[in-house]
Design a protein around this motif. Sequence first.
Motif, PDB file in Angstrom:
ATOM      1  N   GLY A 161       8.169  -6.786  -9.016  1.00  0.00           N
ATOM      2  CA  GLY A 161       7.008  -7.449  -9.585  1.00  0.00           C
ATOM      3  C   GLY A 161       5.915  -7.746  -8.575  1.00  0.00           C
ATOM      4  O   GLY A 161       5.155  -8.710  -8.723  1.00  0.00           O
ATOM      5  N   VAL A 162       5.806  -6.901  -7.543  1.00  0.00           N
ATOM      6  CA  VAL A 162       4.803  -7.073  -6.492  1.00  0.00           C
ATOM      7  C   VAL A 162       3.623  -6.133  -6.758  1.00  0.00           C
ATOM      8  O   VAL A 162       3.818  -4.967  -7.134  1.00  0.00           O
ATOM      9  CB  VAL A 162       5.413  -6.775  -5.103  1.00  0.00           C
ATOM     10  CG1 VAL A 162       4.354  -6.860  -4.012  1.00  0.00           C
ATOM     11  CG2 VAL A 162       6.553  -7.730  -4.818  1.00  0.00           C
ATOM     12  N   ARG A 163       2.419  -6.624  -6.560  1.00  0.00           N
ATOM     13  CA  ARG A 163       1.249  -5.770  -6.737  1.00  0.00           C
ATOM     14  C   ARG A 163       1.251  -4.636  -5.712  1.00  0.00           C
ATOM     15  O   ARG A 163       1.665  -4.823  -4.560  1.00  0.00           O
ATOM     16  CB  ARG A 163      -0.035  -6.593  -6.578  1.00  0.00           C
ATOM     17  CG  ARG A 163      -0.241  -7.647  -7.660  1.00  0.00           C
ATOM     18  CD  ARG A 163      -1.578  -8.329  -7.488  1.00  0.00           C
ATOM     19  NE  ARG A 163      -1.798  -9.310  -8.542  1.00  0.00           N
ATOM     20  CZ  ARG A 163      -2.945  -9.937  -8.741  1.00  0.00           C
ATOM     21  NH1 ARG A 163      -3.981  -9.694  -7.936  1.00  0.00           N
ATOM     22  NH2 ARG A 163      -3.064 -10.805  -9.717  1.00  0.00           N
ATOM     23  N   TRP A 164       0.760  -3.476  -6.151  1.00  0.00           N
ATOM     24  CA  TRP A 164       0.678  -2.364  -5.217  1.00  0.00           C
ATOM     25  C   TRP A 164      -0.599  -1.565  -5.451  1.00  0.00           C
ATOM     26  O   TRP A 164      -1.127  -1.504  -6.560  1.00  0.00           O
ATOM     27  CB  TRP A 164       1.906  -1.457  -5.299  1.00  0.00           C
ATOM     28  CG  TRP A 164       2.103  -0.735  -6.608  1.00  0.00           C
ATOM     29  CD1 TRP A 164       2.658  -1.229  -7.753  1.00  0.00           C
ATOM     30  CD2 TRP A 164       1.758   0.627  -6.885  1.00  0.00           C
ATOM     31  NE1 TRP A 164       2.683  -0.275  -8.733  1.00  0.00           N
ATOM     32  CE2 TRP A 164       2.145   0.879  -8.229  1.00  0.00           C
ATOM     33  CE3 TRP A 164       1.186   1.652  -6.139  1.00  0.00           C
ATOM     34  CZ2 TRP A 164       1.948   2.131  -8.845  1.00  0.00           C
ATOM     35  CZ3 TRP A 164       1.001   2.893  -6.743  1.00  0.00           C
ATOM     36  CH2 TRP A 164       1.383   3.115  -8.072  1.00  0.00           C
ATOM     37  N   ALA A 165      -1.112  -1.011  -4.355  1.00  0.00           N
ATOM     38  CA  ALA A 165      -2.295  -0.156  -4.372  1.00  0.00           C
ATOM     39  C   ALA A 165      -1.911   1.217  -3.855  1.00  0.00           C
ATOM     40  O   ALA A 165      -0.968   1.359  -3.074  1.00  0.00           O
ATOM     41  CB  ALA A 165      -3.409  -0.758  -3.509  1.00  0.00           C
ATOM     42  N   LEU A 170       0.868  -1.175   0.000  1.00  0.00           N
ATOM     43  CA  LEU A 170       0.000   0.000   0.000  1.00  0.00           C
ATOM     44  C   LEU A 170       0.904   1.225   0.000  1.00  0.00           C
ATOM     45  O   LEU A 170       1.690   1.425   0.931  1.00  0.00           O
ATOM     46  CB  LEU A 170      -0.913   0.012   1.222  1.00  0.00           C
ATOM     47  CG  LEU A 170      -1.929   1.158   1.266  1.00  0.00           C
ATOM     48  CD1 LEU A 170      -2.978   1.014   0.171  1.00  0.00           C
ATOM     49  CD2 LEU A 170      -2.594   1.255   2.641  1.00  0.00           C
ATOM     50  N   VAL A 171       0.793   2.050  -1.038  1.00  0.00           N
ATOM     51  CA  VAL A 171       1.738   3.142  -1.275  1.00  0.00           C
ATOM     52  C   VAL A 171       1.028   4.485  -1.166  1.00  0.00           C
ATOM     53  O   VAL A 171       0.134   4.793  -1.963  1.00  0.00           O
ATOM     54  CB  VAL A 171       2.395   3.011  -2.660  1.00  0.00           C
ATOM     55  CG1 VAL A 171       3.377   4.153  -2.895  1.00  0.00           C
ATOM     56  CG2 VAL A 171       3.095   1.667  -2.808  1.00  0.00           C
ATOM     57  N   ASP A 172       1.424   5.271  -0.188  1.00  0.00           N
ATOM     58  CA  ASP A 172       0.920   6.642  -0.086  1.00  0.00           C
ATOM     59  C   ASP A 172       1.358   7.437  -1.316  1.00  0.00           C
ATOM     60  O   ASP A 172       2.477   7.262  -1.815  1.00  0.00           O
ATOM     61  CB  ASP A 172       1.450   7.295   1.188  1.00  0.00           C
ATOM     62  CG  ASP A 172       0.805   8.631   1.497  1.00  0.00           C
ATOM     63  OD1 ASP A 172       1.102   9.614   0.781  1.00  0.00           O
ATOM     64  OD2 ASP A 172       0.022   8.702   2.453  1.00  0.00           O
TER      65      ASP A 172
END
Length: 389
Positions: free
Chosen positions: A114-118, A98-100
């Motif tokens: 290659g990791v999913r991020w939101a 989770l990326v601010d």
Amino acid sequence: MFVLPPLTGHLHPALALAAELGRRGHVVAWAGPEPVLRPVLGPGALVLPTGSRLFREQAVGGTEAIRTLWQDFVVPYTRFTLPAVRRAVREWSPDLVLVDQHSPAGALAAHEQGVRWAGFAPSAMELGRPPLQPPELAAWQQELLTGLWRRAGLPAAEYTDPRYSARLILAPTAPALLGVAQDGLEMPGGEPLPPHTEAVGPLLTDRPSTAQFPYDRLDPDRRHVLVTLGTLSASVAGDFLLRAGQALTSLADRVQAVVAAPKQVLSKLPDGVVGLPQVPVLDLLRRGVVDAVLCHGGMNTVVEALAHGVPLVVAPIRHDQPITAARVAALGAGVEVDFTAAPATAIRDALVSVLDRTEPRRAAELMSRRLAGLGGARRAADLLEECAG
């Protein structure tokens, strides 16, 4: 893994989300500076330390405040923390990051591995270009972001704006409070929300605190106004707080203020004020002892007040605060005053307006119901689980 700047207005809503994920059996790690995160997150949080940098003073308002935020904090903080964030992603192997929107290092490291991020948007600054913001400012921000991408050694052909996840952006607010063209409150020049943005309403939970609030000093025969201008506004808020103190002095026979301010300002406020460097805002609101909030228009404070049906007087300073203040006024849930120029009489009149008139209270209570209907931490956790696959 959560990657956020070490700012309480960003950490507090994320704390509620982490608590909900924990109840579901997930493990949340926080990448950031341990000395700043630990007091906010509590002793049980898993912190992956990154080190930190000192904040530089920001300009008071306008586009210059946005420029100083980016060039003096967001970009250098990203460069400084990226090696540690990369290591944390590589070694901890999260299912989702989770990326601010003001911590691009999380998106850069996730993309590399290659990791999913939101995305996470606790302010409205990056959610649609605000009205009257010059296009050249957006272009300048893009130059900074592409520069961070290149510096990280990522392929130019794969560039994606690290503020905007292609999967999900969580906004702990309501569309009605965002400076975008939707929800029946169109603002000329405002742009729609970015794709995959979900406004989930307030993210609220119990917060670790070592400060004891003197509830016995609250006068039950007077109404109470909470005055808070945010952690990063302390260096510029002194003059406004003194004018607010004068306004509250004229109302002292029926209004008691609870003020969060630096000690050097508190010493100049009138007798009878309950003043502390930090106050438990959410606890005060939950106890129902606050009749109005006087604040700077930070999204966190505004959403928390409205979630509890409390009207506001808003004195916006910079960034997205003028947009939020305008929305609060348009909703009828508060009054806007000029942070720089409003005399004590204008602040007094604004406070009387939200305290004595029924319309602001009713509008705030309506927003409370609308915010509750957005789902809060439960819906946000559902969306993250879907995003993680």
